[in-house]
Design a protein around this motif. Sequence first.
Motif, PDB file in Angstrom:
ATOM      1  N   THR A   1       9.149  -0.053   1.167  1.00 51.24           N
ATOM      2  CA  THR A   1       8.736  -1.506   1.894  1.00 51.24           C
ATOM      3  C   THR A   1       8.782  -1.477   3.503  1.00 51.24           C
ATOM      4  O   THR A   1      10.753  -1.329   3.860  1.00 51.24           O
ATOM      5  CB  THR A   1       9.320  -2.066   1.277  1.00 51.24           C
ATOM      6  OG1 THR A   1       8.983  -1.509  -0.170  1.00 51.24           O
ATOM      7  CG2 THR A   1       8.906  -3.570   1.682  1.00 51.24           C
ATOM      8  N   HIS A   2       8.659  -0.499   4.472  1.00 48.42           N
ATOM      9  CA  HIS A   2       8.667  -0.884   5.707  1.00 48.42           C
ATOM     10  C   HIS A   2       9.377  -1.741   6.211  1.00 48.42           C
ATOM     11  O   HIS A   2      10.574  -1.330   7.139  1.00 48.42           O
ATOM     12  CB  HIS A   2       7.223   0.049   6.739  1.00 48.42           C
ATOM     13  CG  HIS A   2       7.180   1.069   6.105  1.00 48.42           C
ATOM     14  ND1 HIS A   2       7.270   2.322   6.206  1.00 48.42           N
ATOM     15  CD2 HIS A   2       5.730   1.160   5.715  1.00 48.42           C
ATOM     16  CE1 HIS A   2       6.844   3.286   5.780  1.00 48.42           C
ATOM     17  NE2 HIS A   2       5.573   2.360   5.123  1.00 48.42           N
TER      18      HIS A   2
ATOM     19  N   ARG B   1       9.597  -5.337  -4.848  1.00 46.31           N
ATOM     20  CA  ARG B   1       8.089  -4.346  -4.318  1.00 46.31           C
ATOM     21  C   ARG B   1       7.423  -3.604  -4.980  1.00 46.31           C
ATOM     22  O   ARG B   1       6.230  -3.097  -5.669  1.00 46.31           O
ATOM     23  CB  ARG B   1       7.172  -4.789  -2.592  1.00 46.31           C
ATOM     24  CG  ARG B   1       7.728  -6.296  -2.381  1.00 46.31           C
ATOM     25  CD  ARG B   1       7.412  -6.334  -1.610  1.00 46.31           C
ATOM     26  NE  ARG B   1       5.082  -6.891  -2.071  1.00 46.31           N
ATOM     27  CZ  ARG B   1       4.515  -6.288  -0.220  1.00 46.31           C
ATOM     28  NH1 ARG B   1       5.394  -6.753   0.410  1.00 46.31           N
ATOM     29  NH2 ARG B   1       3.648  -6.826  -0.963  1.00 46.31           N
ATOM     30  N   ASP B   2       8.629  -2.335  -4.390  1.00 46.43           N
ATOM     31  CA  ASP B   2       8.121  -0.380  -4.717  1.00 46.43           C
ATOM     32  C   ASP B   2       8.410  -0.433  -6.302  1.00 46.43           C
ATOM     33  O   ASP B   2       7.604   0.447  -6.628  1.00 46.43           O
ATOM     34  CB  ASP B   2       8.901   0.319  -4.260  1.00 46.43           C
ATOM     35  CG  ASP B   2       8.821   0.175  -2.346  1.00 46.43           C
ATOM     36  OD1 ASP B   2       7.185   0.393  -0.991  1.00 46.43           O
ATOM     37  OD2 ASP B   2       9.374  -0.746  -1.709  1.00 46.43           O
TER      38      ASP B   2
ATOM     39  N   HIS C   1       0.364  -1.259  -0.206  1.00 47.38           N
ATOM     40  CA  HIS C   1      -0.082   0.078  -0.201  1.00 47.38           C
ATOM     41  C   HIS C   1       0.802   1.313  -0.125  1.00 47.38           C
ATOM     42  O   HIS C   1       1.556   1.177   0.885  1.00 47.38           O
ATOM     43  CB  HIS C   1      -0.488  -0.191   1.268  1.00 47.38           C
ATOM     44  CG  HIS C   1      -1.535  -1.077   1.321  1.00 47.38           C
ATOM     45  ND1 HIS C   1      -0.871  -2.275   1.549  1.00 47.38           N
ATOM     46  CD2 HIS C   1      -3.124  -1.511   0.216  1.00 47.38           C
ATOM     47  CE1 HIS C   1      -2.928  -3.254   1.637  1.00 47.38           C
ATOM     48  NE2 HIS C   1      -3.574  -2.716   0.369  1.00 47.38           N
ATOM     49  N   PRO C   2       0.554   2.289  -0.575  1.00 47.27           N
ATOM     50  CA  PRO C   2       1.271   3.344  -0.734  1.00 47.27           C
ATOM     51  C   PRO C   2       1.114   4.459   0.047  1.00 47.27           C
ATOM     52  O   PRO C   2      -0.210   4.297   0.570  1.00 47.27           O
ATOM     53  CB  PRO C   2       0.572   4.211  -2.195  1.00 47.27           C
ATOM     54  CG  PRO C   2      -0.820   3.562  -1.869  1.00 47.27           C
ATOM     55  CD  PRO C   2      -0.809   1.771  -1.900  1.00 47.27           C
ATOM     56  N   GLU C   3       2.113   5.681   0.330  1.00 44.30           N
ATOM     57  CA  GLU C   3       1.171   6.282   1.311  1.00 44.30           C
ATOM     58  C   GLU C   3       1.454   7.889   0.402  1.00 44.30           C
ATOM     59  O   GLU C   3       1.903   7.957  -0.967  1.00 44.30           O
ATOM     60  CB  GLU C   3       3.030   6.899   2.123  1.00 44.30           C
ATOM     61  CG  GLU C   3       3.458   5.666   3.261  1.00 44.30           C
ATOM     62  CD  GLU C   3       5.037   6.370   3.436  1.00 44.30           C
ATOM     63  OE1 GLU C   3       4.962   7.210   3.196  1.00 44.30           O
ATOM     64  OE2 GLU C   3       4.830   5.812   4.304  1.00 44.30           O
ATOM     65  N   TRP C   4       0.165   8.164   0.893  1.00 47.62           N
ATOM     66  CA  TRP C   4      -0.211   8.694  -0.420  1.00 47.62           C
ATOM     67  C   TRP C   4      -1.488  10.300   0.280  1.00 47.62           C
ATOM     68  O   TRP C   4      -1.978  10.507   1.244  1.00 47.62           O
ATOM     69  CB  TRP C   4      -0.657   8.995  -1.893  1.00 47.62           C
ATOM     70  CG  TRP C   4      -2.270   7.742  -1.548  1.00 47.62           C
ATOM     71  CD1 TRP C   4      -3.061   7.982  -0.169  1.00 47.62           C
ATOM     72  CD2 TRP C   4      -3.160   6.647  -2.133  1.00 47.62           C
ATOM     73  NE1 TRP C   4      -4.307   6.898  -0.520  1.00 47.62           N
ATOM     74  CE2 TRP C   4      -4.339   5.937  -1.760  1.00 47.62           C
ATOM     75  CE3 TRP C   4      -3.236   6.342  -3.448  1.00 47.62           C
ATOM     76  CZ2 TRP C   4      -5.055   5.463  -2.276  1.00 47.62           C
ATOM     77  CZ3 TRP C   4      -3.500   5.751  -4.689  1.00 47.62           C
ATOM     78  CH2 TRP C   4      -4.741   5.422  -3.718  1.00 47.62           C
ATOM     79  N   CYS C   5      -1.373  11.372  -0.898  1.00 51.65           N
ATOM     80  CA  CYS C   5      -1.702  13.065  -0.437  1.00 51.65           C
ATOM     81  C   CYS C   5      -3.387  13.285  -2.087  1.00 51.65           C
ATOM     82  O   CYS C   5      -2.378  13.055  -3.119  1.00 51.65           O
ATOM     83  CB  CYS C   5      -0.649  13.321  -0.030  1.00 51.65           C
ATOM     84  SG  CYS C   5      -2.217  14.882   0.464  1.00 51.65           S
TER      85      CYS C   5
END
Length: 104
Positions: free
Chosen positions: A83-84, A92-93, A67-71
């Motif tokens: 990728t935490h 994966r990214d 899942h992305p971080e997004w705004c």
Amino acid sequence: MTAKTKDGPVVERLTGDALHGAVADLDGWELRGDALAIVRTFAFADFSEAFAFMTRVALIAEKSDHHPEWCNVWNRVDITLTTHDAGGVSARDISMARAVSALL
């Protein structure tokens, strides 16, 4: 750096030439200043187009369990991929960035 995901497989963080080469192959994506994420801004005609794009990205994210971080602000969508579990950018990214870009 490597780390295990919740399902067990090892996720490797890309570094050095592998990281820079992978990002160079992505159209429009850039390595964030700390080299721990890739980022891209997408602009659309209006909020509806931006939201529709986010919906399509969400379906890809769910399918890949990444899942992305997004705004989102009106017609703009800013996406950050990292990728935490790996502590930075992984394959994966890169795969997710390609899939997101293919939506355009």
